[in-house]
Design a protein around this motif. Sequence first.
Motif, PDB file in Angstrom:
ATOM      1  N   LEU A 111       0.845  -1.185   0.000  1.00  0.00           N
ATOM      2  CA  LEU A 111       0.000   0.000   0.000  1.00  0.00           C
ATOM      3  C   LEU A 111       0.881   1.236   0.000  1.00  0.00           C
ATOM      4  O   LEU A 111       1.979   1.231   0.548  1.00  0.00           O
ATOM      5  N   GLY A 112       0.412   2.307  -0.591  1.00  0.00           N
ATOM      6  CA  GLY A 112       1.175   3.550  -0.591  1.00  0.00           C
ATOM      7  C   GLY A 112       1.332   4.086  -1.997  1.00  0.00           C
ATOM      8  O   GLY A 112       0.744   3.602  -2.952  1.00  0.00           O
ATOM      9  N   ARG A 113       2.163   5.128  -2.083  1.00  0.00           N
ATOM     10  CA  ARG A 113       2.386   5.800  -3.354  1.00  0.00           C
ATOM     11  C   ARG A 113       3.278   4.991  -4.265  1.00  0.00           C
ATOM     12  O   ARG A 113       4.205   4.338  -3.822  1.00  0.00           O
ATOM     13  N   GLU A 114       2.988   5.071  -5.545  1.00  0.00           N
ATOM     14  CA  GLU A 114       3.883   4.490  -6.538  1.00  0.00           C
ATOM     15  C   GLU A 114       4.887   5.579  -6.915  1.00  0.00           C
ATOM     16  O   GLU A 114       4.516   6.641  -7.403  1.00  0.00           O
ATOM     17  N   ARG A 115       6.150   5.327  -6.657  1.00  0.00           N
ATOM     18  CA  ARG A 115       7.188   6.308  -6.956  1.00  0.00           C
ATOM     19  C   ARG A 115       8.071   5.764  -8.055  1.00  0.00           C
ATOM     20  O   ARG A 115       8.453   4.608  -8.038  1.00  0.00           O
ATOM     21  N   GLY A 116       8.414   6.637  -8.997  1.00  0.00           N
ATOM     22  CA  GLY A 116       9.291   6.259 -10.081  1.00  0.00           C
ATOM     23  C   GLY A 116      10.757   6.348  -9.671  1.00  0.00           C
ATOM     24  O   GLY A 116      11.106   6.711  -8.546  1.00  0.00           O
ATOM     25  N   PHE A 117      11.643   6.034 -10.613  1.00  0.00           N
ATOM     26  CA  PHE A 117      13.081   6.028 -10.348  1.00  0.00           C
ATOM     27  C   PHE A 117      13.578   7.407  -9.928  1.00  0.00           C
ATOM     28  O   PHE A 117      14.279   7.555  -8.934  1.00  0.00           O
ATOM     29  N   PHE A 118      13.207   8.438 -10.685  1.00  0.00           N
ATOM     30  CA  PHE A 118      13.700   9.783 -10.382  1.00  0.00           C
ATOM     31  C   PHE A 118      13.091  10.333  -9.095  1.00  0.00           C
ATOM     32  O   PHE A 118      13.750  11.078  -8.373  1.00  0.00           O
ATOM     33  N   GLN A 119      11.856   9.961  -8.794  1.00  0.00           N
ATOM     34  CA  GLN A 119      11.262  10.387  -7.525  1.00  0.00           C
ATOM     35  C   GLN A 119      11.996   9.748  -6.350  1.00  0.00           C
ATOM     36  O   GLN A 119      12.199  10.387  -5.324  1.00  0.00           O
ATOM     37  N   GLU A 120      12.384   8.507  -6.502  1.00  0.00           N
ATOM     38  CA  GLU A 120      13.152   7.852  -5.452  1.00  0.00           C
ATOM     39  C   GLU A 120      14.531   8.489  -5.301  1.00  0.00           C
ATOM     40  O   GLU A 120      15.024   8.681  -4.202  1.00  0.00           O
ATOM     41  N   LEU A 121      15.144   8.845  -6.435  1.00  0.00           N
ATOM     42  CA  LEU A 121      16.491   9.373  -6.441  1.00  0.00           C
ATOM     43  C   LEU A 121      16.546  10.801  -5.910  1.00  0.00           C
ATOM     44  O   LEU A 121      17.381  11.137  -5.072  1.00  0.00           O
ATOM     45  N   PHE A 122      15.632  11.667  -6.388  1.00  0.00           N
ATOM     46  CA  PHE A 122      15.685  13.085  -6.047  1.00  0.00           C
ATOM     47  C   PHE A 122      14.569  13.528  -5.109  1.00  0.00           C
ATOM     48  O   PHE A 122      14.442  14.718  -4.816  1.00  0.00           O
ATOM     49  N   GLY A 123      13.761  12.639  -4.605  1.00  0.00           N
ATOM     50  CA  GLY A 123      12.591  12.998  -3.802  1.00  0.00           C
ATOM     51  C   GLY A 123      12.901  13.649  -2.476  1.00  0.00           C
ATOM     52  O   GLY A 123      12.088  14.384  -1.936  1.00  0.00           O
ATOM     53  N   ASN A 124      14.065  13.418  -1.920  1.00  0.00           N
ATOM     54  CA  ASN A 124      14.383  13.961  -0.599  1.00  0.00           C
ATOM     55  C   ASN A 124      15.167  15.265  -0.662  1.00  0.00           C
ATOM     56  O   ASN A 124      15.532  15.801   0.375  1.00  0.00           O
ATOM     57  N   ILE A 125      15.423  15.790  -1.851  1.00  0.00           N
ATOM     58  CA  ILE A 125      16.158  17.055  -1.959  1.00  0.00           C
ATOM     59  C   ILE A 125      15.303  18.165  -1.368  1.00  0.00           C
ATOM     60  O   ILE A 125      14.136  18.326  -1.700  1.00  0.00           O
TER      61      ILE A 125
END
Length: 155
Positions: A126-140
């Motif tokens: 359950l939860g959001r589907e995150r793509g590669f770039f969201q995983e990579l740059f999501g915490n900036i």
Amino acid sequence: MTKRAMPVIAAAMVALIATGGCTRIRAHQGYIVDNQLVQGIQPGIDNRDSVEGTLGRPTFVGQFDANDWYYVSRSTRQLAFADPKPVEQTILHVRFDAAGNVAAVDRQGLEKIVSIHPSGDKTPTLGRERGFFQELFGNIGAVGAPGMGGGQGPQ
């Protein structure tokens, strides 16, 4: 032997070995059911000792009630390295009353087998589907954001 016969014999040997792996494998697991003995178990007449003397020890005893005895038998067939397929199954359920006398004898077969098909090699979460770039740059920019404990507290 001639030189021409050697490759033919070698090919025949390889073919025999290869087809040997394609044979059907039959296997039996569990209790071997004797129908005459099973039909001899009568509710109200037999007790634990007579059932154990006739059928032997059960495959397993009920987890929640020791008055349930199960005799399980299964025959399977498989081709080479394929998964085994059940051909025949018998589940004999002998129930005893509080005094230890046979209350009922139930017999079930292949209808109790359930086939489970996994939906893939990933477990759905359950939860959001995150793509590669969201995983990579999501915490900036998240470091030191208000309410995240990154700033200085009250002085």
